[in-house]
Scaffold this active site. Structure first.
Site, PDB file in Angstrom:
ATOM      1  N   ASP A  76      46.296  41.071  46.693  1.00  0.00           N
ATOM      2  CA  ASP A  76      47.072  42.413  46.535  1.00  0.00           C
ATOM      3  C   ASP A  76      48.234  42.381  47.646  1.00  0.00           C
ATOM      4  O   ASP A  76      48.098  41.303  48.445  1.00  0.00           O
ATOM      5  CB  ASP A  76      45.946  43.564  47.050  1.00  0.00           C
ATOM      6  CG  ASP A  76      46.562  44.822  47.234  1.00  0.00           C
ATOM      7  OD1 ASP A  76      47.206  45.291  46.442  1.00  0.00           O
ATOM      8  OD2 ASP A  76      46.263  45.705  48.162  1.00  0.00           O
ATOM      9  N   SER A  77      49.150  43.525  47.683  1.00  0.00           N
ATOM     10  CA  SER A  77      50.048  43.520  48.777  1.00  0.00           C
ATOM     11  C   SER A  77      49.422  43.503  50.084  1.00  0.00           C
ATOM     12  O   SER A  77      50.149  43.171  51.066  1.00  0.00           O
ATOM     13  CB  SER A  77      50.829  44.771  48.459  1.00  0.00           C
ATOM     14  OG  SER A  77      50.263  46.128  48.666  1.00  0.00           O
ATOM     15  N   ASN A 117      47.800  47.397  41.228  1.00  0.00           N
ATOM     16  CA  ASN A 117      48.387  48.179  39.871  1.00  0.00           C
ATOM     17  C   ASN A 117      49.857  47.767  39.859  1.00  0.00           C
ATOM     18  O   ASN A 117      50.330  47.477  38.939  1.00  0.00           O
ATOM     19  CB  ASN A 117      48.072  49.676  40.162  1.00  0.00           C
ATOM     20  CG  ASN A 117      46.576  49.885  40.044  1.00  0.00           C
ATOM     21  OD1 ASN A 117      46.285  50.351  38.915  1.00  0.00           O
ATOM     22  ND2 ASN A 117      45.963  49.908  41.188  1.00  0.00           N
ATOM     23  N   THR A 118      50.287  47.714  41.348  1.00  0.00           N
ATOM     24  CA  THR A 118      52.085  47.479  41.179  1.00  0.00           C
ATOM     25  C   THR A 118      52.387  46.016  40.606  1.00  0.00           C
ATOM     26  O   THR A 118      53.089  45.978  40.033  1.00  0.00           O
ATOM     27  CB  THR A 118      52.433  47.637  42.756  1.00  0.00           C
ATOM     28  OG1 THR A 118      52.100  49.019  42.953  1.00  0.00           O
ATOM     29  CG2 THR A 118      53.908  47.837  42.648  1.00  0.00           C
TER      30      THR A 118
HETATM   31  N1  DGL Z   1      47.501  48.265  46.188  1.00  0.00           N
HETATM   32  C1  DGL Z   1      48.496  47.989  45.438  1.00  0.00           C
HETATM   33  C2  DGL Z   1      48.544  48.903  44.087  1.00  0.00           C
HETATM   34  O1  DGL Z   1      47.437  48.851  43.562  1.00  0.00           O
HETATM   35  C3  DGL Z   1      49.787  48.037  46.078  1.00  0.00           C
HETATM   36  C4  DGL Z   1      50.427  48.931  46.717  1.00  0.00           C
HETATM   37  C5  DGL Z   1      51.555  48.828  47.536  1.00  0.00           C
HETATM   38  O2  DGL Z   1      51.881  47.568  48.219  1.00  0.00           O
HETATM   39  O3  DGL Z   1      52.770  49.550  47.402  1.00  0.00           O
HETATM   40  O4  DGL Z   1      49.355  49.249  43.436  1.00  0.00           O
END
Ligand code: DGL
Length: 258
Positions: A6-7, A70-71
């Site tokens: 993830d980020s 998700n991103t």
């Molecule tokens: N947790 C991430 C998501 O599900 C990334 C959020 C981000 O880094 O902006 O979108």
């Protein structure tokens, strides 16, 4: 071994579910803390980081990848599937379950700016939201507050009110958490919505999908190595984050992908 990324630490909300449901599998979790938040980056940057991290996970022996973001799914999963031969399990906002749950046929979606602007998200709406009003709310700032471990703060409450109150005014009865960081805010979200609004996230559904993929691809269980938690950012900060969000003490590592 399962590779997850993830980020930042949002993917831990998915990892918790994976660890509960698939305890026989080892994992490596990479938090791309040096590049968080993905939701405010360009498509090119998100693709580049997702490819670099997936490459690392594959090099470290992962036989299946979970994009716990998700991103990154919205912008990069097609590239990942093209480039890598390992199976890739990804996640997207739970539009279909949200629509199914909504009696009033009004659903609010909280997600990052980039997820909501993506073609993939538009496709989801076209497929599943034909008889339902879906109201999107991009939530810049929330990921940063979760990363900063600032959940119980006035700033977080204020942002949540700012983002959720307009949805409540429009009469939604269901909120979809379309970012893996947001389940960490669930109690704070309920303080805004009250108990009558259904809040949906996708960790369980993704883990079920992962289980099916592991079975169909015959991914072997534990291979004698320990679970690993890696960050691309600051090591001590990551250690503090894990103390805050993960239920046990774990060793942490740092990698530089540049
Ligand atoms: N947790 C991430 C998501 O599900 C990334 C959020 C981000 O880094 O902006 O979108």
């Amino acid at each position: 071994m399962i590779g997850i990324f993830d980020s930042g630490i949002g993917g831990l909300t998915v990892l918790k579910e994976i660890r509960n449901q698939l305890p026989d599998h080892n994992f490596i979790y990479i938090a791309d803390s040096a590049f968080t938040p993905y939701g405010e980056k360009t498509t090119e940057q998100i693709i580049e980081r997702s490819v670099l991290i997936t490459q690392k996970l594959v090099e470290k022996g992962c036989r299946i990848i979970v994009v716990a973001c998700n991103t990154a799914t919205a912008l990069a999963v097609d590239h990942l599937r093209e480039k890598f031969s390992v199976p890739i399990v990804a996640m997207e906002p739970a539009v279909k379950p949200g629509v199914k749950n909504s009696v009033k046929k009004k659903v609010g979606i909280l997600a990052t700016t980039m997820t909501l602007a993506s073609r993939r998200y538009m496709n989801l709406l076209e497929r599943f939201a034909t008889d339902t009003e879906v109201i999107e709310q991009p939530c810049p700032g929330l990921v940063e507050l979760v990363e900063a471990m600032a959940i119980d703060t006035d700033k977080t409450s204020q942002l949540l009110h700012q983002y959720i109150n307009p949805l409540l005014k429009k009469g939604i009865d269901t909120i979809v958490l379309g970012c893996t960081h947001y389940p960490l805010l669930k109690q704070k979200i309920i303080e805004v919505t009250g108990e009558d609004i259904e809040i949906i996230d996708t960790a369980k559904a993704v883990t079920e999908q992962l289980r099916r993929k592991i079975e169909s691809c015959e991914i072997p269980a534990k291979v004698g190595t320990a679970n690993r938690f890696i960050t691309t950012g600051d090591l001590m900060f990551y250690k503090n984050q894990l103390q805050c969000y993960w239920p046990m003490e774990v060793a942490v590592e740092q990698i530089d992908l540049n």
